[in-house]
Each structure stands twice: as structure tokens, then as C-alpha cells.
Scaffold this motif. Structure first.
Motif, short mmCIF file in Angstrom:
data_model
loop_
_atom_site.label_atom_id
_atom_site.label_comp_id
_atom_site.label_asym_id
_atom_site.label_seq_id
_atom_site.Cartn_x
_atom_site.Cartn_y
_atom_site.Cartn_z
N GLY A 67 35.66 51.44 47.03
CA GLY A 67 35.44 50.06 46.63
C GLY A 67 36.65 49.41 45.98
N GLN A 68 37.75 50.17 45.84
CA GLN A 68 38.98 49.64 45.22
C GLN A 68 40.21 49.99 46.06
OE1 GLN A 68 39.20 49.94 40.82
NE2 GLN A 68 37.35 51.16 40.98
N GLU A 69 40.02 50.08 47.36
CA GLU A 69 41.11 50.53 48.23
C GLU A 69 42.15 49.45 48.52
OE1 GLU A 69 37.19 52.44 49.70
OE2 GLU A 69 37.85 50.46 49.01
N THR A 70 41.82 48.20 48.24
CA THR A 70 42.75 47.10 48.49
C THR A 70 43.18 46.52 47.14
OG1 THR A 70 41.63 46.60 50.55
CG2 THR A 70 43.12 44.92 49.71
N VAL A 71 44.45 46.67 46.82
CA VAL A 71 44.98 46.19 45.54
C VAL A 71 45.63 44.83 45.77
CG1 VAL A 71 46.48 46.70 43.59
CG2 VAL A 71 45.42 48.59 44.86
N LEU A 72 45.18 43.87 44.99
CA LEU A 72 45.68 42.50 45.13
C LEU A 72 46.53 42.10 43.93
CD1 LEU A 72 42.42 40.70 46.34
CD2 LEU A 72 44.27 41.66 47.76
N ALA A 73 47.64 41.42 44.22
CA ALA A 73 48.41 40.72 43.19
C ALA A 73 48.02 39.25 43.33
CB ALA A 73 49.90 40.91 43.41
N VAL A 74 47.47 38.69 42.28
CA VAL A 74 47.00 37.31 42.31
C VAL A 74 47.89 36.48 41.38
CG1 VAL A 74 45.02 35.77 42.01
CG2 VAL A 74 44.65 38.17 42.67
N ASP A 75 48.62 35.55 41.96
CA ASP A 75 49.44 34.65 41.16
C ASP A 75 48.56 33.48 40.74
OD1 ASP A 75 51.70 36.24 41.58
OD2 ASP A 75 52.22 35.16 43.41
N ILE A 76 48.41 33.32 39.43
CA ILE A 76 47.60 32.20 38.93
C ILE A 76 48.47 31.31 38.05
CG2 ILE A 76 45.44 33.49 39.07
CD1 ILE A 76 45.53 33.83 36.02
N SER A 77 48.03 30.08 37.87
CA SER A 77 48.82 29.15 37.06
C SER A 77 48.81 29.60 35.60
CB SER A 77 48.26 27.74 37.19
OG SER A 77 47.02 27.63 36.50
N ARG A 78 49.93 29.40 34.95
CA ARG A 78 49.98 29.72 33.53
C ARG A 78 49.04 28.82 32.74
NH1 ARG A 78 56.07 31.31 31.73
NH2 ARG A 78 55.25 30.54 29.75
N ASP A 79 48.87 27.57 33.18
CA ASP A 79 47.92 26.68 32.50
C ASP A 79 46.52 27.28 32.52
OD1 ASP A 79 49.90 24.83 31.94
OD2 ASP A 79 49.38 23.49 33.60
N GLY A 80 46.11 27.81 33.69
CA GLY A 80 44.80 28.43 33.79
C GLY A 80 44.68 29.67 32.94
N PHE A 81 45.70 30.52 32.98
CA PHE A 81 45.69 31.75 32.20
C PHE A 81 45.59 31.43 30.71
CE2 PHE A 81 48.08 35.31 30.17
CZ PHE A 81 47.24 36.36 30.53
N GLU A 82 46.32 30.44 30.28
CA GLU A 82 46.31 30.08 28.86
C GLU A 82 44.99 29.43 28.46
OE1 GLU A 82 50.03 28.07 28.03
OE2 GLU A 82 51.17 29.81 28.81
N TRP A 83 44.36 28.68 29.37
CA TRP A 83 43.02 28.17 29.11
C TRP A 83 42.07 29.36 28.86
CZ3 TRP A 83 38.16 28.88 30.98
CH2 TRP A 83 37.19 27.93 30.67
#
Length: 197
Positions: A67-83
Motif C-alpha cells: 500500500g506504500q509502493e509508490t513514493v511521491l514528492a509533492v511540491d506545494i506552495s509555501r503559502d499553503g504550507f504556512e497556512w
């Protein structure tokens, strides 16, 4: 040199931060292909994002756990992360950070995000003496993550397998060279002041 106990270490640019998740191929591969979460991805449950590549490798067993065989790198906005950080609550009660247990429970119930600090990992996935951030998203935060914050999604499973192979071969310097370059994330405006428990 002593590492601070609780600092967000991540690959980031002026506008984005990279976080990691691992899914089954049925969820992960379409997300990487389409650059967004859809289809079988569930919006009605908490999802945890991790800025530390090696902590993700510890959690998913280098992309080998069921169930964890696909590892994703997700680039998210810093504004969203800081929210997400501003609206977060620690996932467990800490005396001195929260006024009392009941207050923490009320805050946790209302918060769309929660923070957990877990031991960072080395290349052998052994715990280090300092902590790595995990950020749990629920409700409004999950919707924002999927619909507003996500800038790009990449399948980094081959990288996970490459680093793992180098570690198994004892080539730690080579493994370290191909790791994502993570550095302390700026704590502007005291983003972590209420989350350092």
C-alpha cells in the motif's frame, strides 16, 4: 555541531516546499501522471505529509511496504504550507505549551491540521537525536492541499530504490549525494512557536 531539536528540514524554493507521501500504485501513479490527486484518493480522511525524505523512507520501507509502493514528492506552495502550520495543533498534549488538557483537546478538535515530531532518520533509517515534522491534514486542509496548494507531483520511487541499493552496498557517500537537499525551513513570524512541544 548540535542540531536544533525541532526544525523543519525540507527541500524548498522561494515559492514551494517538497513533502512526501507513499501510496499504492492505484493512487500514486495516476497522481504523478496527472499532477494532482483524484479518483481513488480520499478527501474525507486525514492525510499525513512529511518534508523529510528519509523519514518517509522509514515509514514506507523504501517503497516496499504494501500500500506504500509508490513514493511521491509533492511540491506545494509555501503559502499553503504556512497556512497549515498556523492552523495546526500538536497531536499530543504538552504541559507548558497548552494551558491544560481540556484546552488542548478543544484545540485539537477544531484544528484542521496537526503536528507530530518524530525522530529524524539516518541512511540506515536509525533514529537520530533530533526531530522531524509530520503534518496531518484533515477537513478544510485536505481540500486546500489537493485543490489549491499542490503545484506538482513526482514519482520518486526510483530514487528511493536507488538510495536504498547504495545503502545496502555500503556506498553511503554516494547515497548521501543523491538525496534531496533538505535545509532548515525559515521560521518567519514564529510559525513554529506554538508547535515546539
Amino acid at each position: 555541531m548540535n542540531e536544533p531539536q525541532r526544525v523543519i528540514r525540507a527541500a524548498h524554493t522561494e515559492s514551494t516546499i517538497t513533502v512526501y507521501q507513499a501510496y499504492s500504485p492505484e493512487i500514486g501513479l495516476p497522481a504523478a501522471r496527472e499532477g494532482r490527486f483524484s479518483g481513488a484518493w480520499k478527501r474525507d480522511r486525514m492525510t499525513w505529509i512529511k518534508p523529510s525524505f528519509l523519514w518517509m523512507m522509514y515509514r514506507c520501507g523504501w517503497g516496499t511496504k504494501v500500500g506504500q509502493e509508490t513514493v511521491l514528492a509533492v511540491d506545494i506552495s509555501r503559502d499553503g504550507f504556512e497556512w497549515a502550520l498556523r492552523h495546526a495543533c500538536l497531536s499530543s498534549y504538552v504541559r507548558g505549551v497548552h494551558p491544560d488538557l481540556a484546552g488542548w483537546q478543544r484545540q485539537l478538535k477544531r484544528a484542521p491540521t496537526r503536528v507530530q515530531w518524530d525522530p529524524e532518520r539516518d541512511l540506515h533509517l536509525r533514529p537520530l537525536p533530533y526531530r522531524s515534522l509530520q503534518l496531518g491534514l484533515s477537513g478544510e486542509a485536505v481540500r486546500r492541499y489537493a485543490d489549491e496548494w499542490t503545484v506538482a507531483i513526482r514519482d520518486v520511487t526510483p530514487l528511493a530504490h536507488e538510495v536504498h541499493a547504495l545503502v545496502r552496498a555500503g556506498e553511503l557517500e554516494s547515497a548521501a549525494r543523491v538525496l534531496p537537499q533538505e535545509r532548515p525551513y525559515p521560521d518567519g513570524e514564529g510559525l513554529l512557536a506554538h508547535l515546539r512541544g
